[in-house]
Scaffold this motif. Structure first.
Motif, short mmCIF file in Angstrom:
data_model
loop_
_atom_site.label_atom_id
_atom_site.label_comp_id
_atom_site.label_asym_id
_atom_site.label_seq_id
_atom_site.Cartn_x
_atom_site.Cartn_y
_atom_site.Cartn_z
N LYS A 1 -7.20 -13.79 -5.62
CA LYS A 1 -8.58 -13.82 -6.13
C LYS A 1 -9.03 -12.44 -6.58
O LYS A 1 -9.77 -12.30 -7.53
CB LYS A 1 -9.53 -14.36 -5.06
N LEU A 2 -8.56 -11.42 -5.87
CA LEU A 2 -8.96 -10.06 -6.20
C LEU A 2 -8.06 -9.38 -7.23
O LEU A 2 -8.53 -8.59 -8.04
CB LEU A 2 -8.97 -9.20 -4.92
N TYR A 3 -6.74 -9.68 -7.18
CA TYR A 3 -5.78 -8.91 -7.97
C TYR A 3 -4.96 -9.73 -8.95
O TYR A 3 -4.06 -9.20 -9.59
CB TYR A 3 -4.82 -8.17 -7.03
N GLY A 4 -5.22 -11.03 -9.07
CA GLY A 4 -4.42 -11.87 -9.94
C GLY A 4 -3.11 -12.25 -9.25
O GLY A 4 -2.81 -11.79 -8.15
N HIS A 5 -2.33 -13.09 -9.93
CA HIS A 5 -1.10 -13.60 -9.30
C HIS A 5 -0.10 -12.49 -8.96
O HIS A 5 0.31 -12.36 -7.81
CB HIS A 5 -0.43 -14.66 -10.17
N SER A 6 0.28 -11.69 -9.92
CA SER A 6 1.29 -10.65 -9.68
C SER A 6 0.77 -9.59 -8.72
O SER A 6 1.46 -9.20 -7.77
CB SER A 6 1.73 -10.00 -10.99
N GLY A 7 -0.43 -9.12 -8.97
CA GLY A 7 -1.02 -8.10 -8.10
C GLY A 7 -1.24 -8.63 -6.70
O GLY A 7 -1.05 -7.92 -5.71
N GLY A 8 -1.64 -9.90 -6.59
CA GLY A 8 -1.86 -10.51 -5.29
C GLY A 8 -0.60 -10.54 -4.46
O GLY A 8 -0.63 -10.26 -3.25
N GLU A 9 0.53 -10.84 -5.09
CA GLU A 9 1.81 -10.88 -4.37
C GLU A 9 2.17 -9.49 -3.85
O GLU A 9 2.64 -9.34 -2.72
CB GLU A 9 2.92 -11.43 -5.27
N VAL A 10 1.96 -8.48 -4.66
CA VAL A 10 2.26 -7.10 -4.26
C VAL A 10 1.39 -6.70 -3.06
O VAL A 10 1.89 -6.15 -2.07
CB VAL A 10 2.06 -6.12 -5.43
N VAL A 11 0.11 -6.99 -3.13
CA VAL A 11 -0.81 -6.62 -2.05
C VAL A 11 -0.48 -7.40 -0.78
O VAL A 11 -0.46 -6.84 0.32
CB VAL A 11 -2.28 -6.84 -2.47
N THR A 12 -0.18 -8.69 -0.91
CA THR A 12 0.19 -9.50 0.25
C THR A 12 1.43 -8.95 0.92
O THR A 12 1.48 -8.81 2.15
CB THR A 12 0.40 -10.97 -0.17
N THR A 13 2.44 -8.62 0.14
CA THR A 13 3.67 -8.07 0.69
C THR A 13 3.39 -6.76 1.43
O THR A 13 3.91 -6.54 2.52
CB THR A 13 4.71 -7.85 -0.44
N GLU A 14 2.55 -5.92 0.87
CA GLU A 14 2.21 -4.65 1.51
C GLU A 14 1.44 -4.89 2.81
O GLU A 14 1.67 -4.19 3.81
CB GLU A 14 1.39 -3.78 0.56
N ARG A 15 0.55 -5.85 2.83
CA ARG A 15 -0.19 -6.17 4.06
C ARG A 15 0.77 -6.58 5.17
O ARG A 15 0.62 -6.18 6.33
CB ARG A 15 -1.19 -7.31 3.80
N ILE A 16 1.76 -7.38 4.82
CA ILE A 16 2.73 -7.84 5.82
C ILE A 16 3.60 -6.67 6.27
O ILE A 16 3.91 -6.55 7.47
CB ILE A 16 3.55 -9.02 5.28
N HIS A 17 4.00 -5.80 5.35
CA HIS A 17 4.76 -4.60 5.75
C HIS A 17 3.93 -3.75 6.71
O HIS A 17 4.46 -3.25 7.71
CB HIS A 17 5.17 -3.77 4.53
N ASN A 18 2.66 -3.57 6.42
CA ASN A 18 1.80 -2.78 7.30
C ASN A 18 1.72 -3.40 8.70
O ASN A 18 1.78 -2.69 9.70
CB ASN A 18 0.39 -2.65 6.71
N LEU A 19 1.61 -4.72 8.75
CA LEU A 19 1.56 -5.41 10.04
C LEU A 19 2.86 -5.24 10.81
O LEU A 19 2.85 -4.93 12.00
CB LEU A 19 1.30 -6.91 9.82
N ALA A 20 3.98 -5.48 10.14
CA ALA A 20 5.29 -5.34 10.81
C ALA A 20 5.48 -3.92 11.31
O ALA A 20 5.97 -3.70 12.44
CB ALA A 20 6.42 -5.74 9.86
N SER A 21 5.10 -2.94 10.53
CA SER A 21 5.23 -1.54 10.96
C SER A 21 4.33 -1.24 12.15
O SER A 21 4.74 -0.51 13.07
CB SER A 21 4.88 -0.60 9.79
N TYR A 22 3.15 -1.80 12.17
CA TYR A 22 2.27 -1.59 13.32
C TYR A 22 2.86 -2.25 14.57
O TYR A 22 2.85 -1.63 15.67
CB TYR A 22 0.86 -2.13 13.06
#
Length: 111
Positions: free
Chosen positions: A84-105
Motif C-alpha cells: 500500500k505504501l511502496y507498490g508491489h516491487s517496493g513492498g516486497e523489498v521492504v517486507t523482506t527487510e522487515r523480516i531480516h531485521n526481525l531475524a537479526s534481532y
C-alpha cells in the motif's frame, strides 16, 4: 532501539514475551505454547539458524505437509501493508527487510 527490536515488540512480544522466552500475555490463549526464542542457537549445535528463523517468520512458503501453524504468516501481513505504501516491487523489498531485521534481532536474544 533497532528496527528489529521495534518490529519484535510490535509483532512478536505479545506471544513470545518481551525477552523471547515464550511467555507473552497471549500464550495461554494458543493451542501450542509459543517457542522460546532464546535457545535456538543451542538447539542448533551452537549456530543461530538464521535461514530457518527467516522462513518461519515469513511463512509464505511453508510446506502444508508440515502441519498447521498458529503463528501469523508475517510475510503476507507485512506485504499487504508495505504494498500500500511502496507498490508491489517496493513492498516486497521492504517486507523482506522487515523480516531480516526481525531475524537479526532474535539472534541477539540467544543465551
Amino acid at each position: 532501539m533497532s528496527y528489529g527490536e521495534a518490529e519484535y515488540l510490535n509483532s512478536c512480544a505479545v506471544c513470545h514475551g518481551l525477552d523471547g522466552k515464550g511467555d507473552g500475555p497471549l500464550r495461554d490463549l494458543l493451542t501450542k505454547r509459543p517457542a522460546d526464542l532464546t535457545h535456538l542457537s543451542k538447539l542448533n549445535g551452537g549456530t543461530f539458524p538464521y535461514s530457518r528463523v527467516f522462513a518461519t517468520i515469513d511463512g509464505r512458503y511453508a510446506v502444508p505437509s508440515h502441519g498447521d501453524r498458529e503463528m501469523p504468516v508475517w510475510g503476507r501481513q507485512f506485504l499487504e501493508q508495505d504494498e500500500k505504501l511502496y507498490g508491489h516491487s517496493g513492498g516486497e523489498v521492504v517486507t523482506t527487510e522487515r523480516i531480516h531485521n526481525l531475524a537479526s534481532y532474535i539472534e541477539t536474544l540467544q543465551q
